[in-house]
Design an enzyme around this catalytic site. Structure first.
Site, PDB file in Angstrom:
ATOM      1  N   GLY A   1      14.041 -23.794  31.281  1.00 20.19           N
ATOM      2  CA  GLY A   1      12.779 -24.148  30.649  1.00 20.19           C
ATOM      3  C   GLY A   1      12.983 -25.140  29.529  1.00 20.19           C
ATOM      4  N   ASN A   2      12.105 -25.098  28.539  1.00 23.17           N
ATOM      5  CA  ASN A   2      12.175 -26.088  27.470  1.00 23.17           C
ATOM      6  C   ASN A   2      13.086 -25.636  26.331  1.00 23.17           C
ATOM      7  OD1 ASN A   2      10.578 -24.656  25.341  1.00 23.17           O
ATOM      8  ND2 ASN A   2       8.907 -24.883  26.818  1.00 23.17           N
TER       9      ASN A   2
ATOM     10  N   VAL B   1      11.771 -22.748  23.670  1.00 24.23           N
ATOM     11  CA  VAL B   1      11.913 -21.368  24.138  1.00 24.23           C
ATOM     12  C   VAL B   1      13.383 -21.027  24.332  1.00 24.23           C
ATOM     13  CG1 VAL B   1      11.282 -19.722  25.946  1.00 24.23           C
ATOM     14  CG2 VAL B   1       9.629 -21.442  25.197  1.00 24.23           C
TER      15      VAL B   1
ATOM     16  N   GLU C   1      19.304 -23.754  30.866  1.00 19.40           N
ATOM     17  CA  GLU C   1      19.003 -25.000  31.569  1.00 19.40           C
ATOM     18  C   GLU C   1      17.753 -25.582  30.924  1.00 19.40           C
ATOM     19  OE1 GLU C   1      21.090 -26.181  33.451  1.00 19.40           O
ATOM     20  OE2 GLU C   1      22.277 -24.479  34.146  1.00 19.40           O
TER      21      GLU C   1
ATOM     22  N   CYS D   1      12.783 -31.245  36.055  1.00 18.40           N
ATOM     23  CA  CYS D   1      13.759 -31.486  34.987  1.00 18.40           C
ATOM     24  C   CYS D   1      14.829 -32.494  35.382  1.00 18.40           C
ATOM     25  CB  CYS D   1      14.406 -30.172  34.554  1.00 18.40           C
ATOM     26  SG  CYS D   1      15.381 -29.362  35.837  1.00 18.40           S
TER      27      CYS D   1
END
Length: 476
Positions: free
Chosen positions: A195-196, A199, A217, A251
């Site tokens: 995710g980002n 977070v 990741e 991504c």
């Protein structure tokens, strides 16, 4: 099976039950792991239409992209794990020194225990199930937490996937930020989060409280260098496909093109031609072009179109969450489009004087998940590879590296750490336990390491344990 509720946390009982199952050794036999992997494969095969419908409902993702990303690539991982599982699980014999000649030195492949996988919205089945393959293959109990933003996909995984997998060793947790935060209060033996970055820091902080190892990741701004010596139309075709796959919500998508001004002028008409060939004169009518996941992401990406000069596209429709495939020319380094991961169908072109300045610019920023380089000059592609640092690299193509189970996938620095896919997924969820097993005999050989110490004992022990260089050389 007895479960012990350790706290008032709403997920404590679930975690405790999975841990109790893991302690019984149920997940360790290869037969059990194979059965669960085969069940996961059945889920993909028997719910193919439902999976494609779910990702289409979430993001208007077409069947072609859904089939490739969320079914085919996951099935490849399942089949590869089933093909290779026996070899992956075997004890690995390692070299020994003279002092341990009559002992057994091995690396035992132990599962971590109870692991947590938190996945994002953009490729919900792929980014949930590919790491799940590795976690199951490694013999763990698993909780998966799909993104609440891809609601239809989350619902399908929550309602249907548990009917295929063993409920004593597998569970799905749903919900938004609050359930995720409460879930992270529990102690896990390993966490994988995709995710980002924001977070990711929260997950890492929660893991630190329990000293839990983890893989992050986190994506990032993937540069795409286009050389002046290039087949521009071929490059444009591959860049457009990689960038606008799933409307840029990927991504691994090229985040921005970096090239000279002359190259920009030659590339833009080719990008325009590729967009028209792929999506027609009005991409909003194309069945192959996806939509932004929600209104918040739509507004965020639409605001980025105000940067630079719109060379292609720029049209938006808030009611449809539609942003046209857009190319921005002459963007500046300080503009927001160059300061954040775009994660949408906007491709800025940043101009530099040449290759060396491009490399310098890439290296001045956080290390990305991927670096792309396009050139007809093989040496140029390798110079970008040699002189930059990123999670992965692709020369003269985009996204196709994701089809190889033989390549590790993962970030470096701010784009994350750890890796998975294929054997790397198994290794990620496996504790490699160094083991030396001796016999109870040959005690006379051990006398050289017991007190009282003498110089001769030291020299003999060093002779039996020292590592020597194979090809010593003398510096002149």
């Amino acid at each position: 099976m007895t479960c012990f509720i350790s706290s008032s946390n709403p997920y404590a009982a679930l975690v405790d039950c999975l841990r109790a199952t893991w302690l019984t050794g149920k997940t360790r036999p290869i037969e059990y792991r194979r059965k669960q992997l085969e069940a996961l494969g059945c889920f993909l095969e028997e719910n193919r239409c439902e999976i494609l419908q779910a990702v289409n409902a979430d993001m208007r993702r077409c069947a072609f992209e859904g089939e490739m990303a969320d079914i085919s690539l996951v099935m490849n991982e399942v089949n590869n794990a089933l093909n290779c599982l026996h070899g992956w699980m075997m004890d690995e014999c390692v070299s020994k020194n003279l002092a341990t000649k009559f002992r057994s030195a091995i690396i035992r492949k132990d599962p971590y225990g109870v692991v947590l996988i938190i996945s994002p919205f953009n490729s919900p089945f792929n980014l949930t199930l590919v790491p799940l393959v590795g976690a199951i293959a490694a013999g763990n109990c698993v909780i998966v937490k799909p993104s609440e933003l891809s609601r239809c996909s989350e619902k399908l995984m929550a309602e249907v996937l548990p009917t295929y997998l063993d409920p004593e060793t597998f569970a799905v947790v749903t919900g938004g930020h609050e359930p995720t935060a409460r879930l992270l209060e529990n102690k896990f033996d390993y966490i994988l989060y995709s995710g980002n970055r924001r977070v990711g820091k929260v997950v890492m902080s929660a893991a630190a409280k329990h000293l839990t190892p983890l893989t992050l990741e986190l994506g990032g701004k993937n540069p795409c260098y286009v050389d002046s010596c290039c087949n521009f139309q071929n490059a444009a075709n591959r860049i457009v496909w990689g960038k606008f796959f799933n409307a840029g919500q990927n991504c691994t998508a090229p985040d921005y093109v970096i090239c000279t001004t002359d190259t920009q002028d030659r590339l833009i008409p080719c990008l325009r031609h590729a967009i028209r060939c792929f999506y027609g004169c009005n991409p909003q009518e194309s069945p192959d072009f996806a939509r932004m996941i929600n209104d918040e992401h739509f507004q965020r990406v639409r605001a980025l179109i105000d940067n630079g000069r719109v060379a292609i596209g720029g049209e938006t429709d808030e009611c449809d969450r539609y942003i046209a495939p857009t190319v921005l020319a002459d963007v500046k380094e300080w503009e927001p489009v160059m300061q954040q991961e775009i994660f949408g169908p906007v491709l800025p072109i940043f101009t530099v004087a040449g290759l060396e300045e491009a490399i310098q610019y890439i290296n001045s920023r956080d290390r990305p998940l991927f670096v792309y380089a396009f050139s007809c000059n093989h040496q140029t592609v390798h110079r970008v590879l040699d002189c930059t640092s990123s999670g992965g690299f692709s020369g003269n193509d985009t996204l196709m590296h994701m089809t190889l189970v033989s390549l590790p996938f993962g970030g470096i620095g701010c784009s994350g750490f750890g890796k998975y896919h294929g054997r790397f997924s198994f290794d990620t969820f496996t504790h490699q336990r160094g083991s030396l097993i001796s016999t109870m005999g040959f005690e006379a050989l051990n006398n050289i390491r017991y007190p009282p110490y003498t110089e001769s004992k030291l020299q003999m022990l060093k002779f039996g344990t020292d590592v020597r260089r194979w090809n010593p050389c003398t510096m002149l």
